[in-house]
Design a protein around this motif. Sequence first.
Motif, PDB file in Angstrom:
ATOM      1  N   VAL A  30       0.835  -1.207   0.000  1.00 42.55           N
ATOM      2  CA  VAL A  30       0.000   0.000   0.000  1.00 42.55           C
ATOM      3  C   VAL A  30       0.870   1.259   0.000  1.00 42.55           C
ATOM      4  CG1 VAL A  30      -1.693   1.325   1.330  1.00 42.55           C
ATOM      5  CG2 VAL A  30      -1.910  -1.159   1.149  1.00 42.55           C
ATOM      6  N   LEU A  31       1.850   1.291   0.877  1.00 45.71           N
ATOM      7  CA  LEU A  31       2.676   2.480   1.008  1.00 45.71           C
ATOM      8  C   LEU A  31       3.483   2.744  -0.263  1.00 45.71           C
ATOM      9  CD1 LEU A  31       3.541   4.754   2.857  1.00 45.71           C
ATOM     10  CD2 LEU A  31       5.245   3.220   3.869  1.00 45.71           C
ATOM     11  N   SER A  32       3.952   1.695  -0.907  1.00 51.99           N
ATOM     12  CA  SER A  32       4.723   1.876  -2.139  1.00 51.99           C
ATOM     13  C   SER A  32       3.887   2.493  -3.239  1.00 51.99           C
ATOM     14  CB  SER A  32       5.298   0.531  -2.604  1.00 51.99           C
ATOM     15  OG  SER A  32       6.215   0.013  -1.662  1.00 51.99           O
ATOM     16  N   ARG A  33       2.613   2.129  -3.299  1.00 48.92           N
ATOM     17  CA  ARG A  33       1.743   2.738  -4.308  1.00 48.92           C
ATOM     18  C   ARG A  33       1.596   4.241  -4.052  1.00 48.92           C
ATOM     19  NH1 ARG A  33      -1.017  -2.289  -4.038  1.00 48.92           N
ATOM     20  NH2 ARG A  33      -2.551  -1.530  -2.525  1.00 48.92           N
ATOM     21  N   GLY A 179       6.899  17.097   8.707  1.00 49.19           N
ATOM     22  CA  GLY A 179       7.356  16.625  10.020  1.00 49.19           C
ATOM     23  C   GLY A 179       6.542  15.475  10.564  1.00 49.19           C
ATOM     24  N   ARG A 180       5.245  15.472  10.257  1.00 48.53           N
ATOM     25  CA  ARG A 180       4.342  14.417  10.725  1.00 48.53           C
ATOM     26  C   ARG A 180       3.747  13.714   9.507  1.00 48.53           C
ATOM     27  NH1 ARG A 180       2.434  14.430  16.029  1.00 48.53           N
ATOM     28  NH2 ARG A 180       3.019  16.202  17.325  1.00 48.53           N
ATOM     29  N   PHE A 181       4.194  12.502   9.265  1.00 46.38           N
ATOM     30  CA  PHE A 181       3.721  11.734   8.118  1.00 46.38           C
ATOM     31  C   PHE A 181       3.078  10.438   8.592  1.00 46.38           C
ATOM     32  CE2 PHE A 181       5.059   8.851   4.435  1.00 46.38           C
ATOM     33  CZ  PHE A 181       3.913   9.108   3.708  1.00 46.38           C
ATOM     34  N   LEU A 182       3.865   9.416   8.858  1.00 45.89           N
ATOM     35  CA  LEU A 182       3.334   8.114   9.276  1.00 45.89           C
ATOM     36  C   LEU A 182       3.394   7.946  10.790  1.00 45.89           C
ATOM     37  CD1 LEU A 182       5.063   5.774   6.660  1.00 45.89           C
ATOM     38  CD2 LEU A 182       2.677   6.522   6.663  1.00 45.89           C
ATOM     39  N   PRO A 183       2.557   7.043  11.340  1.00 51.32           N
ATOM     40  CA  PRO A 183       2.752   6.625  12.738  1.00 51.32           C
ATOM     41  C   PRO A 183       4.136   6.009  12.906  1.00 51.32           C
ATOM     42  CG  PRO A 183       0.606   5.942  11.926  1.00 51.32           C
ATOM     43  CD  PRO A 183       1.368   6.435  10.729  1.00 51.32           C
ATOM     44  N   TYR A 184       4.522   5.777  14.151  1.00 46.91           N
ATOM     45  CA  TYR A 184       5.916   5.481  14.443  1.00 46.91           C
ATOM     46  C   TYR A 184       6.418   4.152  13.901  1.00 46.91           C
ATOM     47  CZ  TYR A 184      10.170   4.771  17.223  1.00 46.91           C
ATOM     48  OH  TYR A 184      11.447   4.512  17.635  1.00 46.91           O
ATOM     49  N   VAL A 199      -6.710   4.612   3.997  1.00 45.89           N
ATOM     50  CA  VAL A 199      -7.542   5.718   4.470  1.00 45.89           C
ATOM     51  C   VAL A 199      -6.666   6.794   5.099  1.00 45.89           C
ATOM     52  CG1 VAL A 199      -9.342   6.377   6.113  1.00 45.89           C
ATOM     53  CG2 VAL A 199      -9.570   4.262   4.788  1.00 45.89           C
ATOM     54  N   PHE A 200      -5.697   6.379   5.891  1.00 48.51           N
ATOM     55  CA  PHE A 200      -4.816   7.326   6.581  1.00 48.51           C
ATOM     56  C   PHE A 200      -4.053   8.193   5.586  1.00 48.51           C
ATOM     57  CE2 PHE A 200      -0.776   8.511   8.514  1.00 48.51           C
ATOM     58  CZ  PHE A 200      -1.190   9.059   9.731  1.00 48.51           C
ATOM     59  N   LEU A 201      -3.556   7.598   4.519  1.00 47.62           N
ATOM     60  CA  LEU A 201      -2.768   8.339   3.547  1.00 47.62           C
ATOM     61  C   LEU A 201      -3.609   9.364   2.795  1.00 47.62           C
ATOM     62  CD1 LEU A 201      -0.588   5.412   2.165  1.00 47.62           C
ATOM     63  CD2 LEU A 201       0.214   7.338   3.551  1.00 47.62           C
ATOM     64  N   VAL A 202      -4.895   9.089   2.640  1.00 44.70           N
ATOM     65  CA  VAL A 202      -5.795  10.011   1.946  1.00 44.70           C
ATOM     66  C   VAL A 202      -6.239  11.145   2.864  1.00 44.70           C
ATOM     67  CG1 VAL A 202      -8.062  10.236   0.859  1.00 44.70           C
ATOM     68  CG2 VAL A 202      -6.587   8.295   0.296  1.00 44.70           C
ATOM     69  N   LEU A 203      -6.495  10.825   4.136  1.00 44.73           N
ATOM     70  CA  LEU A 203      -7.004  11.818   5.092  1.00 44.73           C
ATOM     71  C   LEU A 203      -5.829  12.508   5.793  1.00 44.73           C
ATOM     72  CD1 LEU A 203     -10.029   9.853   6.595  1.00 44.73           C
ATOM     73  CD2 LEU A 203     -10.029  11.546   4.754  1.00 44.73           C
ATOM     74  N   GLN A 204      -5.213  13.436   5.086  1.00 47.84           N
ATOM     75  CA  GLN A 204      -4.000  14.066   5.601  1.00 47.84           C
ATOM     76  C   GLN A 204      -4.176  14.823   6.918  1.00 47.84           C
ATOM     77  OE1 GLN A 204      -1.655  16.168   2.697  1.00 47.84           O
ATOM     78  NE2 GLN A 204      -1.941  14.591   1.139  1.00 47.84           N
TER      79      GLN A 204
END
Length: 223
Positions: A30-33, A179-184, A199-204
């Motif tokens: 998912v993340l690579s896409r 500065g704030r992108f992905l969870p840890y 969903v997380f990647l779309v809902l910035q």
Amino acid sequence: MSPNDSEQLQRIYDLRFKGDLEYRNQIWSVLSRYLQQYVLTQQPVLDLGCGYGEFINNIQCGTKFGMDMNPDSPRFLASSVQFFHQDCSARWPLADGSLGTVFTSNFFEHLPDKQSLERTLREIYRCLMPGGRLVAIGPNIKYLPGEYWDFWDHHVPLTEMSLKEALMVIGFQIQKCIGRFLPYTMVNGPKYPAAFLRVFLVLQPLWRFFGKQFLIIAVKPAA
């Protein structure tokens, strides 16, 4: 790099990641896409600190390279990936301007000191073609003052601003600095379905509350 360093790294990888490889591959698919938009798809890509190949196996690009000190990495890389087993702060076996993209995730903090990081950044700069990109993700100590040190092999504390400054000193232009992108981390954490990441990647707006890793896109200027 000594044999002992390589063997210790292999043990750390095994302890930390081996039991979660299937889940990690789902997440990285998912993340690579999402990250595909930052990759020059017809040009060579090097995955720095490639680990078990979750990014480089999934990304669409030209020639694929992986670099890691873990001797176990090649077993998990696709046959199309050329692997470099070496210290990343030493000279890379690549010509000047031969890469379109260098990607790295959760890697710079594992280098032994800032001098090693600087040498690595200079190798990235040398090997990128004009207009080539560094895509860097990493834990942001600004939002992880204690948790950052929960891993034995974390050495270099970084924020998005400190890495941005280092890159600019070397000559990069910064295209994006978040500065704030992905969870840890996925290590010892809950295994949410991959759909949650979509969903997380779309809902910035969610990034501001849950993001604890930075994302930096740095470009080598055209000559």
